[in-house]
Design an enzyme around this catalytic site. Structure first.
Site, PDB file in Angstrom:
ATOM      1  N   PHE A  72       0.400 -25.561  57.712  1.00 50.08           N
ATOM      2  CA  PHE A  72       0.651 -26.837  57.058  1.00 50.08           C
ATOM      3  C   PHE A  72      -0.435 -27.024  56.009  1.00 50.08           C
ATOM      4  O   PHE A  72      -1.619 -27.080  56.325  1.00 50.08           O
ATOM      5  CB  PHE A  72       0.690 -28.012  58.039  1.00 50.08           C
ATOM      6  CG  PHE A  72       1.303 -29.221  57.390  1.00 50.08           C
ATOM      7  CD1 PHE A  72       2.682 -29.340  57.290  1.00 50.08           C
ATOM      8  CD2 PHE A  72       0.499 -30.195  56.811  1.00 50.08           C
ATOM      9  CE1 PHE A  72       3.255 -30.419  56.626  1.00 50.08           C
ATOM     10  CE2 PHE A  72       1.070 -31.276  56.148  1.00 50.08           C
ATOM     11  CZ  PHE A  72       2.451 -31.384  56.071  1.00 50.08           C
ATOM     12  N   ARG A 112      -2.872 -35.580  48.338  1.00 48.82           N
ATOM     13  CA  ARG A 112      -2.165 -35.063  47.156  1.00 48.82           C
ATOM     14  C   ARG A 112      -3.119 -34.784  46.007  1.00 48.82           C
ATOM     15  O   ARG A 112      -2.866 -33.934  45.164  1.00 48.82           O
ATOM     16  CB  ARG A 112      -1.108 -36.075  46.669  1.00 48.82           C
ATOM     17  CG  ARG A 112       0.048 -36.290  47.639  1.00 48.82           C
ATOM     18  CD  ARG A 112       1.167 -37.035  46.922  1.00 48.82           C
ATOM     19  NE  ARG A 112       2.160 -37.598  47.812  1.00 48.82           N
ATOM     20  CZ  ARG A 112       3.211 -36.943  48.303  1.00 48.82           C
ATOM     21  NH1 ARG A 112       3.405 -35.683  48.005  1.00 48.82           N
ATOM     22  NH2 ARG A 112       4.073 -37.556  49.091  1.00 48.82           N
ATOM     23  N   ASP A 138      10.493 -24.878  52.464  1.00 52.11           N
ATOM     24  CA  ASP A 138      10.135 -24.704  53.875  1.00 52.11           C
ATOM     25  C   ASP A 138      11.415 -24.339  54.647  1.00 52.11           C
ATOM     26  O   ASP A 138      11.894 -23.225  54.568  1.00 52.11           O
ATOM     27  CB  ASP A 138       9.473 -26.012  54.331  1.00 52.11           C
ATOM     28  CG  ASP A 138       8.899 -25.952  55.736  1.00 52.11           C
ATOM     29  OD1 ASP A 138       8.457 -24.877  56.157  1.00 52.11           O
ATOM     30  OD2 ASP A 138       8.890 -26.986  56.408  1.00 52.11           O
ATOM     31  N   GLU A 158       9.930 -27.792  42.617  1.00 49.03           N
ATOM     32  CA  GLU A 158       9.547 -28.285  43.945  1.00 49.03           C
ATOM     33  C   GLU A 158       8.146 -27.824  44.306  1.00 49.03           C
ATOM     34  O   GLU A 158       7.654 -26.833  43.766  1.00 49.03           O
ATOM     35  CB  GLU A 158      10.523 -27.714  44.991  1.00 49.03           C
ATOM     36  CG  GLU A 158      11.364 -28.697  45.751  1.00 49.03           C
ATOM     37  CD  GLU A 158      10.637 -29.761  46.566  1.00 49.03           C
ATOM     38  OE1 GLU A 158       9.491 -30.131  46.283  1.00 49.03           O
ATOM     39  OE2 GLU A 158      11.270 -30.250  47.513  1.00 49.03           O
ATOM     40  N   ASP A 159       7.526 -28.529  45.227  1.00 50.31           N
ATOM     41  CA  ASP A 159       6.199 -28.121  45.678  1.00 50.31           C
ATOM     42  C   ASP A 159       6.295 -26.965  46.665  1.00 50.31           C
ATOM     43  O   ASP A 159       5.581 -25.983  46.555  1.00 50.31           O
ATOM     44  CB  ASP A 159       5.425 -29.306  46.299  1.00 50.31           C
ATOM     45  CG  ASP A 159       6.194 -30.038  47.409  1.00 50.31           C
ATOM     46  OD1 ASP A 159       7.379 -29.729  47.657  1.00 50.31           O
ATOM     47  OD2 ASP A 159       5.603 -30.941  48.033  1.00 50.31           O
TER      48      ASP A 159
END
Ligand code: IMP
Ligand code: MG
Length: 179
Positions: free
Chosen positions: A152, A165, A103, A99-100
């Site tokens: 963020f 991205r 959160d 996963e990136d």
């Protein structure tokens, strides 16, 4: 042009390259003699997946799946849907979910349960970034690149409204972009 929207660089290309190589080395050690199956959660992990898997010096099979994203907001709704499933069967395999960013944990708690139900031999989670202060569901990563405060961030696969991205580094987005 994209640079104008970035407040500051959080992790440079060089820092990312170095840390991703360390994560791949950990995986090489932990899975020695096995054939791990890295599963990329699209779209945020596509660049991380490409770099991580090139550091894995073991026979492995890769696969991809998509889950519903944030849309244009910056916070998770808690509603998760698979929009593109895996192509391969994971039963009996040593899967590593890639996963990136971890959160709230909403996405991954759902996804890890769903994949566990398909009877892999083992399941681990590898996330490039972790925002522990935002956690709502009890999810922890087995491999984690960087722990970050509640910023963020975009770049290196991570988006805001599907953009940024392709930035080669990870940066903090200017709040004026989404406020
Ligand atoms: P969670 O379900 O709240 O854990 O959200 C996980 C997903 O939210 C990640 O896979 C990202 O797509 C997205 N996300 C969370 N924080 C950020 C961020 O700072 N930048 C970009 N995407 C983020
Ligand atoms: Mg994502």
């Amino acid at each position: 042009m994209m640079e104008q929207d970035i407040e500051r660089v959080l992790f440079s290309e060089e820092q990312i390259r170095h840390r991703v190589a360390e994560l791949a080395a950990e995986i090489n050690r932990d899975y020695a003699g096995k054939e791990p199956m890295p599963l990329s959660v699209l779209r945020g992990s596509f660049i991380f997946m490409a770099d991580l898997t090139r550091g894995i010096d073991l026979r492995c099979t890769v696969d991809f799946l998509s889950v519903s994203s944030y849309g244009k907001g910056t916070t998770s709704t808690g509603q998760v849907q698979i929009t593109k499933d895996l192509s391969e069967d994971v039963s009996g395999r040593d899967i590593i979910v890639v996963e990136d960013i971890l959160d709230s944990g909403n996405t991954l708690s759902y996804l890890m349960q769903l994949l566990q139900a398909r009877n892999p031999s083992s399941i681990r989670l590898c996330t490039l970034l972790d925002k522990p202060s935002r956690r709502v569901k009890p999810v922890t990563a087995d491999y984690m690149g960087f722990s970050i405060p509640d910023y963020f961030v975009v770049g290196y696969g991570l988006d805001y409204a599907e953009k940024y991205r392709n930035l080669p580094y990870i940066g903090v987005l200017k709040p004026s972009v989404y406020e």
